[in-house]
Design a protein around this motif. Structure first.
Motif, short mmCIF file in Angstrom:
data_model
loop_
_atom_site.label_atom_id
_atom_site.label_comp_id
_atom_site.label_asym_id
_atom_site.label_seq_id
_atom_site.Cartn_x
_atom_site.Cartn_y
_atom_site.Cartn_z
N ALA A 87 -15.32 -35.46 -21.31
CA ALA A 87 -16.40 -35.76 -22.38
C ALA A 87 -16.23 -34.83 -23.55
N TRP A 88 -15.93 -33.49 -23.35
CA TRP A 88 -15.51 -32.52 -24.27
C TRP A 88 -14.33 -32.83 -25.01
N LEU A 89 -13.30 -33.47 -24.47
CA LEU A 89 -12.03 -33.50 -24.85
C LEU A 89 -12.11 -34.83 -25.93
N ILE A 90 -12.91 -35.91 -25.50
CA ILE A 90 -13.30 -36.82 -26.40
C ILE A 90 -13.86 -36.66 -27.66
N TRP A 91 -14.96 -35.80 -27.46
CA TRP A 91 -15.76 -35.14 -28.61
C TRP A 91 -14.84 -34.46 -29.46
N THR A 92 -13.97 -33.67 -29.19
CA THR A 92 -12.97 -32.88 -29.89
C THR A 92 -12.12 -33.91 -30.98
N ARG A 93 -12.19 -35.19 -30.43
CA ARG A 93 -11.35 -36.11 -30.95
C ARG A 93 -11.82 -37.04 -31.79
N ARG A 94 -13.25 -36.94 -31.87
CA ARG A 94 -14.08 -37.81 -32.59
C ARG A 94 -13.68 -38.11 -33.89
N ARG A 153 -4.51 -44.80 -27.13
CA ARG A 153 -3.34 -43.92 -27.35
C ARG A 153 -3.91 -42.42 -27.99
N GLY A 154 -5.15 -42.76 -28.77
CA GLY A 154 -5.71 -41.63 -29.65
C GLY A 154 -6.22 -40.84 -28.20
N LEU A 155 -6.83 -41.43 -27.39
CA LEU A 155 -7.64 -40.83 -26.02
C LEU A 155 -6.50 -40.62 -25.06
N LEU A 156 -5.40 -40.80 -24.98
CA LEU A 156 -4.41 -40.84 -23.90
C LEU A 156 -4.63 -39.53 -23.19
N PHE A 157 -4.52 -38.48 -23.67
CA PHE A 157 -4.77 -37.15 -22.82
C PHE A 157 -5.98 -37.01 -22.27
N PRO A 158 -7.21 -37.42 -22.63
CA PRO A 158 -8.44 -37.41 -21.85
C PRO A 158 -8.53 -38.43 -20.79
N LEU A 159 -7.90 -39.41 -21.17
CA LEU A 159 -7.92 -40.57 -19.97
C LEU A 159 -6.96 -40.24 -18.86
N ALA A 160 -5.83 -39.38 -19.22
CA ALA A 160 -4.99 -38.97 -17.96
C ALA A 160 -5.48 -37.99 -17.42
N TYR A 161 -6.45 -37.03 -18.27
CA TYR A 161 -6.83 -35.61 -17.66
C TYR A 161 -8.11 -36.45 -16.50
#
Length: 534
Positions: A87-94, A153-161
């Protein structure tokens, strides 16, 4: 000297509410992105939220199972923190994600189907890991289907994490046990402590020590790997530095665990085993590896080359306008319909399970007679077996072999033939695996030990065969694969485990002799389950 007051042009976009906050330039817009998507975000997010909630409700048993593992397992306790980190990773990419235009996308449904099929295979084989991974893929497929490929693709790392939420890695325990033993022994010799090794047992000075699964260091390696992946993404730009840091997050805990085990044994040698193990629990759990983690971070600190407020990605480089777009509500309906197919498929498969006889018995074996069980007994553990048999056979000259048989019709979670705490060593057993042995006539062999009534260790050799469908194997993994094949091919779904065990210096020879008198194990298993038809 008169101070100069600098003014900021209105075009710079600075507002009163932004004073005191570091400014990030607005994301550049590229193909397939644009501010026109801003008005569609609430609708897409609402549809995604409803879809994800319904998915989790549909597979609520898997959600409960994985949550129980997070809460009760010391090995996977770190998984509790993964969802907040995502959730924090997604927030930093908002800000960057807001510049993208969400769309419903048909190929996302294919991802859901792939996850659903993985769940089905896990359900058929009673492999909780596959079911949990399949559920995660279905939820992430819903994200792709409801928001589109650009946002994914923009959320690729949070989804993988989010993959770290899957309790994967307990298979690391046996090799890490062996690695710990291999490193501890020379350190003991260097410190002048006489020590010998027997499998995972170390006889050092006055005491025997078991390098158990909990002492393998697997729990800290897994936690450090999850933490290292986060740090590598947040603090490093280049893949080389990220890879080196992740490698350090694996190697350093393994080495540190060996030092911890050595220190425990050495402290017991100098004082007592009670004092050493008590000290070990405190240091291992609360201080020692916290120091190791801090030292690892301190060593990598100067290599950090990414600022915390750097953009996570450039929206202008995300991609072009996708094809096969859908209305998000249609995409959500397809996601839920696809996901619901697999539990229905599983129920249809389970309904085809063949019935078992009301009673089965251990077989008669030529040259061997049934005998009373005395001494220190061992029994395989199958708490949910439909039939469970255990008995001792003895030859005329005194050699004895114990035989255990478990039969299960229609395996499922909680009723499987192969799993944690099932089979040779139960969850609360006093027996310990010492070492794996060469296969005995195709059966997986292991040497186990327990303390006898006089305090001396009692050793036993156990050979195991699994009969699933038309497959006979000594491998638990192959038994799982055979279970899946038997279920999906419309087989009987009857699974049999046969264990032969013996004690003494000629234990392996005794098991071989009994197996030869018993005949082919697959035919013996069939005679036990269906004596009249055999």
């Amino acid at each position: 000297m008169t101070p100069t007051i600098a003014t900021t042009p209105a075009s710079a976009g600075v507002q009163l509410g932004d004073i005191g906050e570091p400014q990030r330039p607005p994301p550049r817009l590229g193909p397939g992105v644009g501010r026109g998507g801003a008005g569609t975000w609430p609708r897409h997010l609402a549809i995604l939220a409803v879809t994800a909630t319904l998915l989790l409700a549909l597979f609520r048993q898997d959600v409960r199972d994985v949550a129980r593992i997070w809460w009760t397992s010391t090995t996977f306790g770190h998984c509790l923190f993964i969802a907040p980190v995502v959730a924090w990773l997604i927030w930093t990419r908002r800000r960057e994600v807001a510049a993208l235009r969400p769309v419903g996308w048909l190929p996302g449904v294919a991802i859901v189907a792939a996850g659903g099929f993985a769940w089905l295979l896990g359900d058929a084989g009673s492999v909780a890991l596959a079911r949990q991974a399949g559920l995660l893929v279905m939820v992430e497929g819903a994200v792709v289907a409801c928001l589109g490929p650009a946002v994914a693709r923009g959320l690729l790392f949070p989804l993988a994490y989010a993959g770290f939420m899957i309790p994967l890695g307990d298979g690391l325990e046996p090799p890490l046990q062996d690695a710990t033993v291999a490193m501890v022994l020379p350190m003991l010799h260097l410190a002048g402590v006489p020590a010998v090794v027997d499998g995972v047992l170390i006889h050092a000075g006055r005491y025997w020590f078991e390098v158990a699964e909990a002492c393998s260091g697997a729990k800290f390696v897994l936690a450090m790997l999850a933490y290292g992946a986060l740090v590598a993404n947040v603090a490093f730009r280049g893949w080389r530095r990220r890879a080196l840091f992740l490698l350090a997050c694996v190697v350093v805990p393994v080495l540190a665990n060996a030092v911890r085990a050595f220190a425990t044994i050495y402290a017991a040698h100098l004082t007592s085993v009670e004092a050493a193990t008590g000290f070990d629990h405190i240091v291992y759990g609360w201080i020692f590896f916290a120091v190791v983690m801090a030292a690892l971070m301190a060593g990598a600190w100067r290599r950090f080359d990414r600022a915390p407020d750097d953009p996570a990605f450039d929206p202008a480089r995300i991609g072009t306008e996708p094809r096969m777009t859908l209305h998000p509500a249609v995409a959500a309906a397809l996601v839920l319909a696809t996901a619901a197919t697999f539990p229905a498929w599983s129920a249809a498969v389970a309904a085809r399970a063949a019935p078992l006889p009301a009673r089965i018995d251990l077989p008669a074996v030529a040259g061997w007679q049934r005998a009373a069980i005395n001494g220190m007994p061992w029994q395989p553990v199958y708490p949910a077996a439909d039939h469970y048999l255990y008995g001792r056979y003895r030859q005329a000259h005194g050699r004895a072999v114990d035989m255990g048989v478990a039969v299960i019709a229609g395996q499922r979670e909680g009723r499987e033939l192969v799993g944690y705490g099932i089979g040779v060593l139960g969850e609360a057993t006093r027996w310990t695996r010492v070492a794996d042995l060469p296969a005995i006539d195709g059966g997986a062999a292991v040497r186990i030990v327990a303390a006898g009534a006089d305090g001396r260790p009692v050793e036993r050799v156990v050979a195991t065969w699994y009969r699933v469908g038309g497959t006979l194997t000594g491998s638990g993994t192959r038994a799982k694969i055979a279970t899946v094949r038997d279920k999906l091919d419309g087989g009987t779904q009857v699974a049999v485990a046969i264990h032969l065990s013996a004690t003494g210096p000629d234990a392996v020879a005794a098991i071989r002799a009994f197996r030869a008198a018993l005949g082919p194990v697959d035919a013996a298993a069939d005679r036990i389950v269906y004596p009249r038809s055999s």
